[in-house]
Scaffold this motif. Structure first.
Motif, PDB file in Angstrom:
ATOM      1  N   ASP A  81       0.934  -1.230   0.152  1.00 25.13           N
ATOM      2  CA  ASP A  81       0.118  -0.008   0.105  1.00 25.13           C
ATOM      3  C   ASP A  81       0.983   1.280   0.078  1.00 25.13           C
ATOM      4  OD1 ASP A  81       0.444  -1.448   2.503  1.00 25.13           O
ATOM      5  OD2 ASP A  81      -0.240   0.283   3.705  1.00 25.13           O
ATOM      6  N   THR A  92      -5.642   5.735   4.466  1.00 28.50           N
ATOM      7  CA  THR A  92      -6.220   5.481   3.131  1.00 28.50           C
ATOM      8  C   THR A  92      -5.268   5.552   2.042  1.00 28.50           C
ATOM      9  OG1 THR A  92      -8.388   6.810   4.064  1.00 28.50           O
ATOM     10  CG2 THR A  92      -8.275   6.483   1.684  1.00 28.50           C
ATOM     11  N   VAL A 107      -2.733   0.502  -3.986  1.00 27.38           N
ATOM     12  CA  VAL A 107      -2.681  -0.848  -3.368  1.00 27.38           C
ATOM     13  C   VAL A 107      -2.304  -1.726  -4.499  1.00 27.38           C
ATOM     14  CG1 VAL A 107      -3.721  -2.691  -2.116  1.00 27.38           C
ATOM     15  CG2 VAL A 107      -4.436  -0.555  -1.587  1.00 27.38           C
ATOM     16  N   THR A 129      -5.577  -8.625   3.818  1.00 27.69           N
ATOM     17  CA  THR A 129      -6.177  -8.730   2.384  1.00 27.69           C
ATOM     18  C   THR A 129      -6.643 -10.052   2.027  1.00 27.69           C
ATOM     19  OG1 THR A 129      -5.060  -8.598  -0.055  1.00 27.69           O
ATOM     20  CG2 THR A 129      -3.896  -9.758   1.633  1.00 27.69           C
ATOM     21  N   ASN A 168     -11.237  -7.289  -2.346  1.00 19.35           N
ATOM     22  CA  ASN A 168     -11.710  -5.925  -2.236  1.00 19.35           C
ATOM     23  C   ASN A 168     -11.716  -5.527  -3.433  1.00 19.35           C
ATOM     24  OD1 ASN A 168     -12.248  -3.373  -1.842  1.00 19.35           O
ATOM     25  ND2 ASN A 168     -11.396  -3.225   0.398  1.00 19.35           N
ATOM     26  N   GLU A 173     -10.079  -2.169  -4.242  1.00 22.03           N
ATOM     27  CA  GLU A 173      -8.498  -1.865  -4.292  1.00 22.03           C
ATOM     28  C   GLU A 173      -8.148  -2.792  -5.487  1.00 22.03           C
ATOM     29  OE1 GLU A 173      -7.327  -3.481  -0.427  1.00 22.03           O
ATOM     30  OE2 GLU A 173      -8.005  -1.381   0.738  1.00 22.03           O
ATOM     31  N   LYS A 212      -7.501   0.736  -7.474  1.00 23.12           N
ATOM     32  CA  LYS A 212      -6.237   1.002  -6.812  1.00 23.12           C
ATOM     33  C   LYS A 212      -4.926   0.223  -7.271  1.00 23.12           C
ATOM     34  CE  LYS A 212      -8.214   3.259  -2.879  1.00 23.12           C
ATOM     35  NZ  LYS A 212      -7.222   4.572  -2.958  1.00 23.12           N
TER      36      LYS A 212
END
Length: 391
Positions: free
Chosen positions: A231, A263, A267, A301, A356, A359, A363
């Motif tokens: 991250d 935040t 990721v 994760t 997720n 992410e 991300k």
């Protein structure tokens, strides 16, 4: 204040925090010395009497050099150990550099052997790992290494703090079989900052007799990959654009401010958005069993193979425990590494993601696996092609 004095001040603050500052870590010289003197005896005394492999000392064993490779590749190794344990020599060189996360967005990283994550270290239970950590003079910061597979001395962190221009060597016995995270932990706020700059990796300690299922039957993998999830926390300017910094020290305060929000801006797998896609995708063939080692040094994760499963999963990382079977998704706790074994049954492009999906898709926590082979209609087939709706 000139660059030299600024750098020295940061390093001195790292050492102050590590040796008993803001995180309350204090070292007592005599106590540390006593711990070092008694560690081998304590380890031997705790070993099971019937396990002679645990009772060797390092000076009785053959020394071998582990040739580390950039992730997602895994060093060449035997899945089943033969003979006595070994002293496995490992060298990690720290590189402070700027990398591109995606489309011109850059981040400063502190990389073990130049990669985020650092390379996967592989050994067998009861082996000794003799690790040399090199901090080149061109770097700005002090660094160390905490290996979650090691016992005592903050996982080696107490014994490995090195300033630019220094190197250090220490040795530990791999007493536990499983997958484990390693990361830099120089003290205080420097610990999360260094980890958030990608300064982490994993070590796989295989059982001497190899992996097994719950009934004790042997498990084999045809190839293995290491996926290190990271991250990043990139600050934005007043116009909403990601900032770029000339030096690692210039980035520190702004990055830490973003870190406090918990935040991440990105990721990613293996250091950048798309690092394991396209020409860099992982590969397999139908009928091959592939072991995936997945680490996350900072946040929880949930790996998932879209179109596949975890046939055998050691989600908590312990190879001593029986693996879970037939999982769709498995949880990896922040600060740990997991292993999952899957036998590919269909060809095609598989997505390997953090489930997720925000992410993964928005991300960057996604990878691809390209699988070659013959399609099996018994497993899946399109019965009717898309067409007009009929009554």
């Amino acid at each position: 204040m000139d660059k030299h004095n600024s750098q020295s001040g940061v390093i001195n603050e790292q050492r102050r925090q590590f040796l008993g500052g803001s995180v309350g870590i204090g070292l007592v010289g005599a106590g540390l010395a006593a711990g070092l003197m008694s560690a081998p005896a304590a380890a031997t005394g705790a070993a099971r009497k019937d396990d002679r492999m645990a009772n060797y000392s390092a000076d009785q064993l053959e020394r071998v050099k582990l040739d580390l490779v950039p992730p997602p590749m895994v060093p060449k190794h035997d899945q089943i150990a033969t003979g006595k344990p070994k002293v496995v020599e490992v060298k990690l060189v720290i590189e402070e550099k700027q990398v591109e996360l995606e489309n011109g967005t850059k981040a400063w990283v502190c990389a073990f052997n130049g990669s985020v994550p650092g390379p996967l270290i592989v050994c067998h239970q009861h082996d000794f790992v003799e690790l040399t950590l090199v901090n080149p003079a061109s770097n700005n910061l002090a660094h160390n290494i905490d290996l979650h597979s090691a016992t005592g001395a903050l996982g080696g962190g107490e014994l490995t703090l090195v300033s630019p221009g220094q190197e250090v060597t220490f040795r530990f016995k791999a007493t536990k079989a499983g997958t484990f995270v390693y990361h830099c932990a120089p003290g205080g706020a420097m610990i999360p900052w260094h980890v958030a700059m990608g300064m982490h990796g994993a070590i796989m300690v295989l059982p001497r007799d190899g992996l097994k299922d719950a009934q004790g039957n042997p498990l084999h993998y045809d190839k293995a990959y290491y996926v290190g999830e990271a991250d990043f926390y990139i600050p934005k300017d007043a116009n909403g654009k990601y900032k770029e910094f000339k030096t690692v020290m210039d980035s520190m305060q702004d990055v830490m401010d973003v870190m406090k929000t918990l935040t991440p801006s990105h990721v990613v797998f293996n250091g950048a958005v798309g690092a394991l896609t396209g020409k860099n995708a992982m590969t397999a063939k139908v009928g091959e069993s592939v072991l995936f080692v997945h680490s996350q040094a900072n946040r929880d994760t949930r790996p998932h193979i879209i179109g596949g499963h975890g046939d055998y999963v050691w989600a908590a990382g312990s190879f001593t425990d029986a693996p879970q079977t037939n999982l769709e998704t498995w949880m990896v706790a922040g600060g740990s590494a997991a292993a999952a074994l899957y036998n590919f049954r269909q060809p095609g492009l598989y997505a390997y993601v953090n489930h997720n999906l925000i992410e993964a898709i928005m991300k960057g926590a996604a990878a691809h696996i390209k699988v070659e082979g013959e399609w099996d209609d018994n497993l899946m087939v399109q019965v009717k092609k898309p067409g007009a709706i009929t009554a």
